[in-house]
Write a protein that holds these residues in place. Structure first.
Motif, PDB file in Angstrom:
ATOM      1  N   GLU A 212       5.144   0.879   0.376  1.00  0.00           N
ATOM      2  CA  GLU A 212       5.749  -0.289   1.037  1.00  0.00           C
ATOM      3  C   GLU A 212       5.544  -1.550   0.213  1.00  0.00           C
ATOM      4  N   LYS A 213       4.320  -1.735  -0.267  1.00  0.00           N
ATOM      5  CA  LYS A 213       4.021  -2.945  -1.065  1.00  0.00           C
ATOM      6  C   LYS A 213       4.770  -2.914  -2.404  1.00  0.00           C
ATOM      7  N   LYS A 214       4.966  -1.734  -2.938  1.00  0.00           N
ATOM      8  CA  LYS A 214       5.607  -1.613  -4.256  1.00  0.00           C
ATOM      9  C   LYS A 214       7.108  -1.344  -4.129  1.00  0.00           C
ATOM     10  N   GLN A 215       7.654  -1.520  -2.921  1.00  0.00           N
ATOM     11  CA  GLN A 215       9.014  -1.017  -2.664  1.00  0.00           C
ATOM     12  C   GLN A 215      10.059  -1.521  -3.668  1.00  0.00           C
ATOM     13  N   ASN A 216      10.077  -2.843  -3.924  1.00  0.00           N
ATOM     14  CA  ASN A 216      11.145  -3.376  -4.786  1.00  0.00           C
ATOM     15  C   ASN A 216      11.092  -2.761  -6.181  1.00  0.00           C
ATOM     16  N   LYS A 217       9.881  -2.695  -6.739  1.00  0.00           N
ATOM     17  CA  LYS A 217       9.757  -2.164  -8.092  1.00  0.00           C
ATOM     18  C   LYS A 217      10.006  -0.657  -8.109  1.00  0.00           C
TER      19      LYS A 217
ATOM     20  N   MET B 243      -1.826   8.958  -9.871  1.00  0.00           N
ATOM     21  CA  MET B 243      -0.681   8.026  -9.794  1.00  0.00           C
ATOM     22  C   MET B 243       0.369   8.400  -8.743  1.00  0.00           C
ATOM     23  N   PRO B 244       0.851   9.657  -8.705  1.00  0.00           N
ATOM     24  CA  PRO B 244       1.898   9.950  -7.710  1.00  0.00           C
ATOM     25  C   PRO B 244       1.414   9.709  -6.281  1.00  0.00           C
ATOM     26  N   SER B 245       0.183  10.099  -6.019  1.00  0.00           N
ATOM     27  CA  SER B 245      -0.360   9.919  -4.682  1.00  0.00           C
ATOM     28  C   SER B 245      -0.526   8.433  -4.370  1.00  0.00           C
ATOM     29  N   LEU B 246      -1.003   7.668  -5.345  1.00  0.00           N
ATOM     30  CA  LEU B 246      -1.157   6.219  -5.146  1.00  0.00           C
ATOM     31  C   LEU B 246       0.198   5.566  -4.857  1.00  0.00           C
ATOM     32  N   LEU B 247       1.231   6.010  -5.564  1.00  0.00           N
ATOM     33  CA  LEU B 247       2.557   5.413  -5.328  1.00  0.00           C
ATOM     34  C   LEU B 247       3.033   5.701  -3.901  1.00  0.00           C
ATOM     35  N   ARG B 248       2.757   6.907  -3.407  1.00  0.00           N
ATOM     36  CA  ARG B 248       3.163   7.223  -2.026  1.00  0.00           C
ATOM     37  C   ARG B 248       2.408   6.350  -1.026  1.00  0.00           C
TER      38      ARG B 248
ATOM     39  N   ILE C 201      -6.650  -2.020  -2.035  1.00  0.00           N
ATOM     40  CA  ILE C 201      -7.079  -0.619  -2.138  1.00  0.00           C
ATOM     41  C   ILE C 201      -8.602  -0.581  -1.991  1.00  0.00           C
ATOM     42  N   ASP C 202      -9.040  -0.374  -0.759  1.00  0.00           N
ATOM     43  CA  ASP C 202     -10.475  -0.317  -0.483  1.00  0.00           C
ATOM     44  C   ASP C 202     -10.931   1.146  -0.511  1.00  0.00           C
ATOM     45  N   GLY C 203     -12.187   1.377  -0.142  1.00  0.00           N
ATOM     46  CA  GLY C 203     -12.727   2.735  -0.198  1.00  0.00           C
ATOM     47  C   GLY C 203     -11.909   3.720   0.624  1.00  0.00           C
ATOM     48  N   GLU C 204     -11.505   3.285   1.823  1.00  0.00           N
ATOM     49  CA  GLU C 204     -10.720   4.169   2.700  1.00  0.00           C
ATOM     50  C   GLU C 204      -9.414   4.580   2.038  1.00  0.00           C
ATOM     51  N   LYS C 205      -8.777   3.597   1.396  1.00  0.00           N
ATOM     52  CA  LYS C 205      -7.478   3.888   0.761  1.00  0.00           C
ATOM     53  C   LYS C 205      -7.647   4.804  -0.452  1.00  0.00           C
ATOM     54  N   ILE C 206      -8.732   4.604  -1.204  1.00  0.00           N
ATOM     55  CA  ILE C 206      -8.976   5.500  -2.350  1.00  0.00           C
ATOM     56  C   ILE C 206      -9.131   6.924  -1.816  1.00  0.00           C
TER      57      ILE C 206
ATOM     58  N   ILE D 144      12.830   6.494  -3.288  1.00  0.00           N
ATOM     59  CA  ILE D 144      11.454   6.336  -3.786  1.00  0.00           C
ATOM     60  C   ILE D 144      10.766   7.702  -3.859  1.00  0.00           C
ATOM     61  N   GLU D 145      10.908   8.496  -2.808  1.00  0.00           N
ATOM     62  CA  GLU D 145      10.254   9.810  -2.817  1.00  0.00           C
ATOM     63  C   GLU D 145      10.808  10.673  -3.955  1.00  0.00           C
TER      64      GLU D 145
END
Ligand code: NZQ
Ligand code: ZN
Length: 383
Positions: free
Chosen positions: A294-299, A285-290, A370-375, A319-320
């Motif tokens: 940008e896409k999750k910025q508002n939340k 989760m922490p890595s995914l949030l980083r 979130i494709d293979g590269e992003k995972i 955010i960080e």
């Protein structure tokens, strides 16, 4: 807010001494199969309470359901249940026993290979009624329709059919006193991440769901340390238990956009490296949030402000800081946030990525980006 239907018929029976109510919760005349795990219920007195409450009922037992319940074990239970003409299943345990029992309930009625319910998303054909006595607050399985089953290196889930709701679930916080610290940490993290996966997505103007989600997060942050460090503290165990149920009973997730990428990646880490479910989520989760900030910025900014009271600094800094505080929280519960804690290395990552992609051939995440590269990037940054 998005359109939704919310239906949840589970009768929650909460509090001290409630296990004795089993005698009225299951109608006389039912032929019951009691299912349980590796024996913790025999050591902590829960088994004795269940047997005493059912002394006037007709029941048999099936023990030995593993953590991350295995298909073969569940099919043995299914065969027994069919042979004995079982009409009611009673799961006594954590998420694995309850999920496994839901699978037994549907496998009993499936004319094709029941594994196909998971691997090919076949619709279920029926379900034997079930109830649960929850012993580990974490998954929400006691009040949802989910079931996650493992078969070798495959760990697959099915969710959504209302016939898989338990008829009732008994939640006695005292039964959690025997949980080892590791399982308590797992359960707090699992509950926390269930909330984040339904909250840290896209804003759809759902202030009530947002505030309910934030309340669960803040309660877990307050109660978590007491759960871990104060022995047999009823109040904190009760608050934790109810948070865990509320985190994944469909309520906070109604009408909002979900993510679940962390769970999908986490399941593969369990399948290949045997890491407990809750612990895999703290890795991802922490890595995914980083990676997705940008896409999750508002939340993420709302989370930083309302959950962690962060109002100074640039948006990026806030955010960080919120992600660092989330990691600190998980670490404070004894749950690591880096793959190296389990000796998982760079060369292990491709296998995990390929397995996620083979099980879910579409991109993950609320934006489907979130494709293979992003995972791979998410996991590399979690090393
Ligand atoms: O098997 P026993 O001897 O009972 O010991 C268990 C097990 O070793 C022990 N335990 C449970 N209650 C105890 C206790 N030990 C002492 N005192 C007690 N009161 O804890 C160990 C872990 O139990 P398990 O049931 O495996 O843990 P959890 O509740 O975290 O369940 C994990 C499973 O649930 C799935 C996971 O993928 C995993 O397979 N999930 C189910 C979900 C759902 N149905 O909605 C959602 C979740 O995201 C998750 O995927
Ligand atoms: Zn989970």
């Amino acid at each position: 807010m998005n359109n939704f239907e919310y239906y949840n018929p589970v009768n929650i029976v909460f509090g001290k001494g409630q296990i004795k109510k089993l005698k009225d919760l299951i109608p006389r005349g039912e032929k019951i199969l009691i299912t349980y795990g590796g024996g913790s219920i025999k050591r902590n007195g829960v088994y004795d309470q269940v047997i005493e409450a059912l002394s006037d009922h007709d029941f048999i037992e099936f023990g030995g359901i593993e953590a991350n319940p295995q298909y073969e074990t569940l099919m043995s239970a299914c065969e027994l249940a069919k042979k004995e003409q079982i009409s009611f299943l009673l799961a006594v345990g954590g998420g694995s026993v309850i999920d496994g029992t839901k699978f037994i309930a549907v496998a009993m009625h499936h004319s094709d290979d029941p594994w196909k319910i998971l691997s090919q998303r076949q619709s279920i054909q029926g379900a034997t009624p079930l109830g649960s006595v929850l012993t580990l607050p974490a998954t929400g399985s006691e009040m949802n329709t989910g079931s996650v089953v493992s078969r070798g290196k495959e760990k697959l889930g099915c969710f959504g059919d209302p016939r898989m709701y338990p008829k009732f679930s008994i939640l006695d916080p005292e039964v959690t006193y025997s949980l080892p610290e590791r399982q308590l940490g797992n359960g707090i993290v699992d509950s926390y991440v269930h909330v984040l996966e339904q909250y840290l997505t896209k804003d759809v103007n759902s202030p009530l769901q947002d505030r309910m989600a934030e309340s669960i997060l803040k309660t877990l942050i307050e109660e978590g340390p007491k759960v871990i460090h104060v022995k047999d503290d009823y109040a904190s165990r009760a608050n934790f238990m109810w948070c865990a149920t509320m985190a994944l009973n469909g309520l906070i997730g109604s009408g909002v956009i979900h993510d679940w990428a962390t769970h999908m990646i986490g399941h593969e880490i369990t399948a290949f490296h045997g890491v407990d479910h809750g612990r895999t989520l703290a890795l991802v989760m922490p890595s995914l949030l980083r990676v997705q900030k940008e896409k999750k910025q508002n939340k993420l900014l709302q989370y930083a402000d309302r959950v962690w009271n962060l109002s100074n600094g640039t948006p990026d800094e806030r955010i960080e800081q919120a992600i660092i505080l989330t990691e600190d929280f998980f670490n404070s519960l004894g749950v690591p946030t880096k793959l190296r804690a389990y000796n998982i290395k760079e060369e292990d990552i491709n296998t995990i990525v390929e397995s996620v992609r083979s099980h879910i051939p579409v991109n993950l995440g609320e934006n489907g980006d979130i494709d293979g590269e992003k995972i791979k990037t998410i996991l590399m940054q979690a090393l």
